[in-house]
Design a protein around this motif. Structure first.
Motif, short mmCIF file in Angstrom:
data_model
loop_
_atom_site.label_atom_id
_atom_site.label_comp_id
_atom_site.label_asym_id
_atom_site.label_seq_id
_atom_site.Cartn_x
_atom_site.Cartn_y
_atom_site.Cartn_z
N LYS A 1 0.72 -1.18 -0.09
CA LYS A 1 -0.05 -0.02 0.12
C LYS A 1 1.20 1.15 0.19
O LYS A 1 2.10 1.46 0.94
CB LYS A 1 -0.77 -0.12 1.17
CG LYS A 1 -2.09 -0.74 0.99
CD LYS A 1 -3.10 -1.05 2.39
CE LYS A 1 -3.87 -1.94 2.29
NZ LYS A 1 -4.28 -1.60 3.64
N TYR B 1 -1.73 3.71 -4.12
CA TYR B 1 -1.76 2.14 -4.96
C TYR B 1 -1.39 1.97 -3.66
O TYR B 1 -1.56 1.40 -2.66
CB TYR B 1 -1.14 1.80 -6.64
CG TYR B 1 0.03 1.94 -5.84
CD1 TYR B 1 0.60 0.79 -5.19
CD2 TYR B 1 1.29 3.07 -6.64
CE1 TYR B 1 2.30 1.02 -5.12
CE2 TYR B 1 2.81 3.13 -6.30
CZ TYR B 1 2.91 1.88 -5.45
OH TYR B 1 4.32 1.79 -4.80
N HIS B 2 -2.57 0.78 -3.73
CA HIS B 2 -3.05 -0.84 -2.94
C HIS B 2 -2.33 -2.25 -4.12
O HIS B 2 -3.48 -2.22 -4.88
CB HIS B 2 -4.35 -1.62 -3.01
CG HIS B 2 -4.58 -2.20 -1.47
ND1 HIS B 2 -5.16 -2.75 -1.35
CD2 HIS B 2 -3.11 -3.12 -1.41
CE1 HIS B 2 -5.24 -3.48 -0.10
NE2 HIS B 2 -4.07 -3.91 0.03
N ASP C 1 -1.65 -6.33 -4.33
CA ASP C 1 -1.09 -7.42 -3.81
C ASP C 1 -1.73 -8.23 -4.81
O ASP C 1 -2.30 -8.69 -4.98
CB ASP C 1 -2.80 -7.84 -2.65
CG ASP C 1 -2.80 -8.36 -1.90
OD1 ASP C 1 -1.63 -9.59 -1.62
OD2 ASP C 1 -3.46 -9.07 -0.81
N ASP D 1 -6.35 -1.85 -6.53
CA ASP D 1 -7.50 -1.58 -6.21
C ASP D 1 -8.40 -0.97 -7.54
O ASP D 1 -7.66 -0.95 -8.51
CB ASP D 1 -7.41 -0.50 -4.99
CG ASP D 1 -5.97 1.06 -6.20
OD1 ASP D 1 -7.05 2.07 -5.75
OD2 ASP D 1 -4.60 0.70 -5.81
N GLU E 1 -11.57 -4.57 -1.87
CA GLU E 1 -11.68 -3.96 -0.69
C GLU E 1 -12.43 -4.03 0.16
O GLU E 1 -13.68 -3.71 0.17
CB GLU E 1 -10.58 -3.19 -0.64
CG GLU E 1 -9.18 -2.78 -1.51
CD GLU E 1 -8.48 -1.74 -1.95
OE1 GLU E 1 -8.10 -1.31 -0.99
OE2 GLU E 1 -9.07 -1.07 -2.88
#
Length: 169
Positions: free
Chosen positions: A29, A33-34, A36, A41, A169
């Motif tokens: 994060k 942005y995020h 994974d 996101d 999310e």
């Protein structure tokens, strides 16, 4: 002009303080942005989508550059969101790396100006392709921040060149 200086200062401070990615079980994060794995996101995903509908033809898959256009992951690496927006929407803005111009280095500024004029002349003569000016495109204008998010994740090395999935999310 004073407003732009204040806006630049605020952007610079926030970018400096909050762009370091945070690692953890939820991926990476940052302020922008995020990510994974290959999931991102919504705003970063919309940036990927915008890139693939407007930029990929010249800048290549994953924004890594082609013979026609530069590697955007390298360009965005040291670029603030405001500088990026200005570059995309206005196209012909002269920007010098901070280490290239110190104090009142008029020679470097003059050389950059001459270089930019030569590039513009080559574009106008058709010798080199020119990047579209996106300020009149409502889609790009409204989503240029999302485009920055996607390119920043690519530039930071936390997102690969493949199509990302949307992170729930």
């Amino acid at each position: 002009m004073k407003y732009l200086s204040i806006q630049f200062f605020i952007t610079f401070v926030l970018t400096s303080l909050f762009t370091m990615p945070a690692l953890g079980s939820g991926g990476v994060k940052s302020t922008f942005y995020h990510v994974d794995g290959n999931k991102v996101d919504e705003r970063t995903f919309l940036g990927w989508s915008l890139f693939h509908s407007t930029c990929v033809g010249c800048h290549g898959t994953g924004a890594s550059g082609t013979s026609m256009a530069p590697d955007l992951t390298a360009s965005v690496q040291q670029m603030s969101p405001v500088a990026f927006e200005n570059k995309v929407l206005q196209r012909y803005m002269i920007s010098l790396p901070q280490d290239e111009v110190t104090g009142d280095d008029q020679t470097a500024l003059r050389m950059a100006l001459i270089d930019e004029i030569r590039k513009e002349e080559a574009r106008q003569s058709g010798e080199t392709p020119s990047m579209p000016e996106w300020k009149n495109s409502p889609v790009v204008k409204e989503r240029v921040g999302n485009l920055y998010r996607y390119l920043k994740a690519r530039a930071d090395g936390v997102l690969g060149p493949d199509r990302p999935e949307l992170l729930k999310e």
